[in-house]
Write an enzyme that holds these catalytic residues in place. Structure first.
Site, short mmCIF file in Angstrom:
data_model
loop_
_atom_site.label_atom_id
_atom_site.label_comp_id
_atom_site.label_asym_id
_atom_site.label_seq_id
_atom_site.Cartn_x
_atom_site.Cartn_y
_atom_site.Cartn_z
N ASP A 69 -38.20 47.07 -52.17
CA ASP A 69 -37.51 46.42 -53.28
C ASP A 69 -36.94 45.09 -52.82
OD1 ASP A 69 -36.58 46.24 -55.89
OD2 ASP A 69 -34.63 47.05 -55.36
N CYS A 101 -41.13 49.26 -61.17
CA CYS A 101 -40.53 49.53 -59.87
C CYS A 101 -39.33 50.43 -60.14
CB CYS A 101 -40.13 48.23 -59.19
SG CYS A 101 -38.95 47.27 -60.13
#
Length: 145
Positions: A69, A101
Site C-alpha cells: 500500500d 485495494c
C-alpha cells in the site's frame, strides 16, 4: 464502516471501476454492484480479504496482483496490467475492469502522495505501451511507464 462509493471511469473504448475491498459479509452486495457496471474482470492489488469464489461464480474473473500500500506497482504488475488492458479492450471493446485495494479510491488519503509515490513519479519515464483500435475505428492509447 462508511466506505466511499465506487467510481466508474470511461475513456473511449475503456471502462474501469475503482472501488473499495469488500468483506465476506458485504461480498454479495459488492458483486451485485460489479454486475450493474458489467464488470467482467476484477483486479485485487492487496492481499485477499475475502473469498473470491462467489465473485467468480458470477462470471467475473478475479486476478490477484498485490503490492505494498502506498508503493508504486512492481514492473511485473505494470506489465501484467498492460497485457490485460491490451487483451481485454481489443477482444471486448467497452468491457469494464474493476480494481480495488484495501483502502479503496485514492488509497488511504485522497489527493495525498507519500514518499514512495513521489520517488516513483520523479523517476517516471513514459513509454507508449498500448495502442489499438476499437470496433468503431477509434484509436485508444494507454501510456504508462
Amino acid at each position: 464502516m462508511n466506505r466511499p462509493a465506487a467510481v466508474e471511469i470511461a475513456y473511449e473504448c475503456m471502462r474501469f471501476v475503482i472501488t473499495h475491498n469488500p468483506t465476506n459479509a458485504t461480498l454479495n452486495k459488492f458483486t451485485e454492484e460489479l454486475k450493474k457496471c458489467d464488470v467482467n474482470t476484477l483486479v485485487r492489488v492487496c492481499d485477499a480479504t475475502y473469498d473470491k469464489t462467489p465473485v467468480e461464480k458470477e462470471g467475473i474473473q478475479v486476478l490477484d496482483w498485490p503490492f505494498d500500500d502506498g508503493a508504486p506497482p512492481p514492473t511485473q504488475i505494470v506489465d501484467d496490467w498492460l497485457k490485460l488492458l491490451n487483451t481485454k479492450f481489443r477482444e471486448e471493446p467497452g468491457c469494464c475492469i474493476a480494481v480495488h485495494c484495501v483502502a479503496g479510491l485514492g488509497r488511504k488519503r485522497r489527493g495525498a502522495f507519500n514518499s514512495k509515490q513521489l520517488l516513483y513519479l520523479e523517476k517516471y519515464r513514459p513509454k507508449m505501451r498500448l495502442r489499438f483500435k476499437d470496433t468503431n475505428s477509434h484509436n485508444c492509447f494507454v501510456i504508462m511507464g
